[in-house]
Design an enzyme around this catalytic site. Structure first.
Site, PDB file in Angstrom:
ATOM      1  N   TYR A 123       0.803  -1.224  -0.119  1.00  0.00           N
ATOM      2  CA  TYR A 123       0.007   0.075  -0.250  1.00  0.00           C
ATOM      3  C   TYR A 123       0.855   1.245   0.139  1.00  0.00           C
ATOM      4  CZ  TYR A 123      -3.792  -3.308   0.731  1.00  0.00           C
ATOM      5  OH  TYR A 123      -4.816  -4.062   0.857  1.00  0.00           O
ATOM      6  N   LYS A 169       4.652 -15.099   2.795  1.00  0.00           N
ATOM      7  CA  LYS A 169       4.978 -15.405   1.795  1.00  0.00           C
ATOM      8  C   LYS A 169       6.454 -15.618   1.482  1.00  0.00           C
ATOM      9  CE  LYS A 169       2.969 -17.569  -1.817  1.00  0.00           C
ATOM     10  NZ  LYS A 169       2.570 -18.840  -1.533  1.00  0.00           N
ATOM     11  N   ASP A 201      -1.058 -18.637   1.841  1.00  0.00           N
ATOM     12  CA  ASP A 201      -2.085 -19.588   1.258  1.00  0.00           C
ATOM     13  C   ASP A 201      -2.661 -20.476   2.526  1.00  0.00           C
ATOM     14  OD1 ASP A 201       0.717 -19.871   0.991  1.00  0.00           O
ATOM     15  OD2 ASP A 201       0.340 -21.528  -0.426  1.00  0.00           O
ATOM     16  N   ASP A 225      -5.503  -7.677   4.895  1.00  0.00           N
ATOM     17  CA  ASP A 225      -6.505  -7.051   4.312  1.00  0.00           C
ATOM     18  C   ASP A 225      -7.505  -8.479   3.787  1.00  0.00           C
ATOM     19  OD1 ASP A 225      -8.534  -5.470   3.086  1.00  0.00           O
ATOM     20  OD2 ASP A 225      -7.292  -5.081   1.312  1.00  0.00           O
ATOM     21  N   ASP A 229     -11.057  -9.995   5.838  1.00  0.00           N
ATOM     22  CA  ASP A 229     -12.523 -10.133   5.157  1.00  0.00           C
ATOM     23  C   ASP A 229     -12.779 -11.413   5.127  1.00  0.00           C
ATOM     24  OD1 ASP A 229     -12.443  -7.491   4.689  1.00  0.00           O
ATOM     25  OD2 ASP A 229     -13.233  -7.707   2.636  1.00  0.00           O
TER      26      ASP A 229
END
Ligand code: ATP
Length: 331
Positions: A123, A169, A201, A225, A229
């Site tokens: 971001y 990751k 993942d 993020d 969700d």
């Protein structure tokens, strides 16, 4: 003590009104000062984040925000007021506690706190045309990782959480995510916490298949993020998901959801996420007992079968709030 209230746009004002009534009902003794931000503020003042709001926020330890609407069409001069606030006040940690409140709501028995880096990662907002495509800058710094992990450790200790999981990751992003993972083990060593790590993942799968193995997750911006969700959807949806953006001076508390323009002004929004965000704000202001009361009353209201439409019920925002306040008076 003072706190700022920013109703914002769409369903924001309605759900914030419910949260304010909850704060007042527990006699928190906070002077609540209203401020503007978002699309409505832009129409009225020409700015999405008026200077007056920034000045008010400099004076308080906490603020409660409803939600704001971003412009739909691309406007190169638009600067997200939320990102602006995060940068101005260096709100580096985004905290999202996600818990299934009742077996009839949601799909999975999750009870996790996601601690998400809020200032860098994907971001940075730095993108440039290069050749035929676009290159996006992604930044991971030692300082940001250290303070994030330290904050997550504090949360574990304050809330009696035993296990902390670093989500990354680093099998692909060896240097950047590798640095984050390395710092995670440096900082958690000697804390007495059970520290482990998962690839993002695998973490996405674990939220569904092994929720009992997850307690506090600390992770970088984009992963946080997406996972939050997912976790919110697994536990009943956005109407139940509160959050905090914490810096060293200011805490900004807001529901995870946006301004839901599709149901704005219809008295349909679920105010629970806003009420739970208010509870997080009270805890931040050292009023843990009052925070717990607000949370207990949410559990009890749901247990008694009161539901807004997103949760399969029939109550409007105002009716649900009345029921909640009645229950709050009894817990
Ligand atoms: P924005 O552009 O402000 O992010 P959005 O509609 O794209 O708004 P959200 O506001 O996060 O995104 O909501 C997605 C959908 O979830 C909405 O269309 C709405 O129907 C539903 N929703 C979100 N929050 C609530 C809530 N508190 N109560 C009921 N439904 C909600």
């Amino acid at each position: 003590m003072k706190a700022v209230i920013i109703p914002g746009d769409g369903i924001g004002p309605g759900i914030v009104a419910s949260a304010v009534r909850a704060i007042e009902a527990v006699d928190a003794g906070i002077e609540l000062v209203e401020a503007e931000m978002g699309a409505g503020a832009f129409q009225r003042t020409g700015s999405y984040l008026p200077e007056k709001t920034i000045e008010l926020l400099k004076d308080v330890p906490a603020a409660l925000l409803g939600a704001i609407t971003s412009p739909i069409s691309y406007n190169p001069s638009y600067r997200s007021p939320l990102l602006h606030l995060r940068r101005t006040f260096d709100l580096y940690a985004n905290i999202r506690p996600i818990r299934r409140l009742h077996p009839s709501i949601g799909l999975v028995d999750l009870d996790v706190i996601i601690v998400r880096e809020n200032t860098e990662g994907m971001y940075t907002g730095v993108e440039r045309e290069e050749g035929e495509g676009v290159v996006t800058e992604r930044r991971v710094t030692r300082r940001a990782c250290e303070r994030l992990v330290d904050r997550a450790i504090d949360i574990c200790q304050e809330q009696g959480r035993r296990r902390i999981t670093c989500v990354h990751k680093s099998n692909v992003l060896r240097r950047s995510d590798g640095l984050f993972r390395e710092i995670f083990y440096e900082r958690t060593k000697g804390t007495g916490l059970e520290a482990d790590d998962l690839l993002v993942d695998a973490a996405a799968a674990a939220l569904v298949s092994q929720p009992e193995n997850l307690d506090v997750i600390v992770t970088l911006n984009l992963y946080g993020d997406i996972l939050s969700d997912e976790a919110a959807a697994l536990t009943g949806g956005l109407g139940f998901a509160p959050s905090a953006n914490l810096g060293d001076t200011l805490g900004l508390f807001e529901p995870t959801h946006g301004s839901a323009p599709d149901i704005a002004g219809m008295d349909l929004a679920n105010p629970t996420a806003a009420i739970l965000s208010a509870a997080m704000m009270l805890r931040h202001l050292n009023m843990s007992d009052k925070a717990k009361r607000l949370e207990r009353a949410v559990m009890e209201t749901i247990a008694q079968g009161f539901r807004t439409r997103d949760a399969g019920g029939k109550l409007g925002t105002m009716e649900f709030t009345e029921k909640y306040l009645e229950v709050l008076g009894t817990v």
